[in-house]
Motif scaffolding. Sequence first.
Motif, PDB file in Angstrom:
ATOM      1  N   TRP A  26      -7.122  10.403 -14.735  1.00  0.00           N
ATOM      2  CA  TRP A  26      -7.769  10.086 -13.464  1.00  0.00           C
ATOM      3  C   TRP A  26      -8.014   8.589 -13.283  1.00  0.00           C
ATOM      4  N   PRO A  27      -8.537   7.876 -14.287  1.00  0.00           N
ATOM      5  CA  PRO A  27      -8.655   6.422 -14.114  1.00  0.00           C
ATOM      6  C   PRO A  27      -7.308   5.744 -13.916  1.00  0.00           C
ATOM      7  N   PHE A  28      -6.269   6.269 -14.577  1.00  0.00           N
ATOM      8  CA  PHE A  28      -4.936   5.712 -14.396  1.00  0.00           C
ATOM      9  C   PHE A  28      -4.473   5.869 -12.952  1.00  0.00           C
ATOM     10  N   LEU A  29      -4.738   7.028 -12.383  1.00  0.00           N
ATOM     11  CA  LEU A  29      -4.305   7.287 -11.013  1.00  0.00           C
ATOM     12  C   LEU A  29      -5.016   6.363 -10.032  1.00  0.00           C
ATOM     13  N   LEU A  30      -6.309   6.178 -10.230  1.00  0.00           N
ATOM     14  CA  LEU A  30      -7.054   5.261  -9.374  1.00  0.00           C
ATOM     15  C   LEU A  30      -6.554   3.834  -9.563  1.00  0.00           C
ATOM     16  N   SER A  31      -6.277   3.477 -10.806  1.00  0.00           N
ATOM     17  CA  SER A  31      -5.747   2.150 -11.102  1.00  0.00           C
ATOM     18  C   SER A  31      -4.426   1.918 -10.377  1.00  0.00           C
ATOM     19  N   SER A  32      -3.567   2.928 -10.395  1.00  0.00           N
ATOM     20  CA  SER A  32      -2.267   2.810  -9.737  1.00  0.00           C
ATOM     21  C   SER A  32      -2.423   2.645  -8.231  1.00  0.00           C
ATOM     22  N   ALA A  33      -3.307   3.438  -7.627  1.00  0.00           N
ATOM     23  CA  ALA A  33      -3.515   3.353  -6.178  1.00  0.00           C
ATOM     24  C   ALA A  33      -4.061   1.985  -5.776  1.00  0.00           C
ATOM     25  N   LEU A  34      -5.030   1.479  -6.525  1.00  0.00           N
ATOM     26  CA  LEU A  34      -5.612   0.171  -6.209  1.00  0.00           C
ATOM     27  C   LEU A  34      -4.567  -0.938  -6.341  1.00  0.00           C
ATOM     28  N   THR A  35      -3.753  -0.839  -7.381  1.00  0.00           N
ATOM     29  CA  THR A  35      -2.725  -1.858  -7.604  1.00  0.00           C
ATOM     30  C   THR A  35      -1.709  -1.872  -6.475  1.00  0.00           C
ATOM     31  N   GLN A  36      -1.240  -0.694  -6.094  1.00  0.00           N
ATOM     32  CA  GLN A  36      -0.230  -0.615  -5.037  1.00  0.00           C
ATOM     33  C   GLN A  36      -0.771  -1.131  -3.708  1.00  0.00           C
ATOM     34  N   LEU A  37      -1.988  -0.743  -3.360  1.00  0.00           N
ATOM     35  CA  LEU A  37      -2.590  -1.221  -2.113  1.00  0.00           C
ATOM     36  C   LEU A  37      -2.727  -2.743  -2.115  1.00  0.00           C
ATOM     37  N   PHE A  86       4.619   6.386  -3.075  1.00  0.00           N
ATOM     38  CA  PHE A  86       4.554   4.988  -3.515  1.00  0.00           C
ATOM     39  C   PHE A  86       4.806   4.051  -2.333  1.00  0.00           C
ATOM     40  N   ILE A  87       5.793   4.385  -1.514  1.00  0.00           N
ATOM     41  CA  ILE A  87       6.083   3.579  -0.324  1.00  0.00           C
ATOM     42  C   ILE A  87       4.911   3.625   0.652  1.00  0.00           C
ATOM     43  N   ALA A  88       4.362   4.828   0.839  1.00  0.00           N
ATOM     44  CA  ALA A  88       3.245   4.976   1.776  1.00  0.00           C
ATOM     45  C   ALA A  88       2.047   4.144   1.334  1.00  0.00           C
ATOM     46  N   THR A  89       1.757   4.168   0.035  1.00  0.00           N
ATOM     47  CA  THR A  89       0.599   3.423  -0.461  1.00  0.00           C
ATOM     48  C   THR A  89       0.842   1.920  -0.426  1.00  0.00           C
ATOM     49  N   THR A  90       1.997   1.493  -0.946  1.00  0.00           N
ATOM     50  CA  THR A  90       2.254   0.062  -1.075  1.00  0.00           C
ATOM     51  C   THR A  90       2.550  -0.600   0.266  1.00  0.00           C
TER      52      THR A  90
END
Length: 256
Positions: A6-17, A138-142
């Motif tokens: 779960w922390p990894f997923l949040l980390s990934s979302a924050l990074t992409q945004l 990934f495209i949608a988030t980034t």
Amino acid sequence: MYWSDWPFLLSSALTQLTIGAFIVLAFVILSGKLCFGQSDRVHKTMPVFWLLLFVALTLREASLMVDQVYSVSTFGTEVLMVTVFFVLANVYWFAEKNLFGSDRFRTLLLVVALVSGLVYLTHGLIVRTDQWLIASHFIATTLCGGTLFAHTLLVKAEHKVEEVNRYLPITGAVIAVICLLTGLPQVGELAARVDSHSELGPFIAQVMSLGLLLAAVGVWLMPLLTRSKPVLGIMTFALTLMLCSSYLAAVGYTLV
């Protein structure tokens, strides 16, 4: 799925945004449409990028140290690219805020940081191409989420470029529609798995993610549709919906 994912997923979302938003802001700055005062106010909003990237990297590393579990979301090369981007973007920001060097030199630093972000984007797409639903999220988030984030910061900086308020929401909406249309077939596959394997979690997470994505874009488009100026509160609400969408999408494909 480990709880440590779960922390990894949040980390990934924050990074992409964050990286997506920097890419968009870099193009806006390079366009030359911002006057000195507007550009200065935009740069004053950028510390939120460094904070979010620091939080994202800290979440990832802290989870690894505490749990000693390698998550499905761990990409060594991707983390290296994020770190390189973090350093290059900070170097540019520091030079710009302190007016270090010539305008051409600072522009070069911005271009280098921008290229670093684009390399991250390209690599992210390549490593996710085997599952298009993941790639579309990934495209949608980034790109879509990043554009929304960049627009939010521009609104906070009180920019005066009317084209930004028109073209950024339209661009984000187009990206969201493309991601939705390309991702729907695989959502159908997840629905079929509910009947055959009783795997309800991934389907619910993906449907909620797509719903929040559409809601975020809808809120984002409201000022354009009502011909009013976007306000920070509305933009922040849309950005929150987008972050929740990205997080649920990551949860969904991790559960598969």
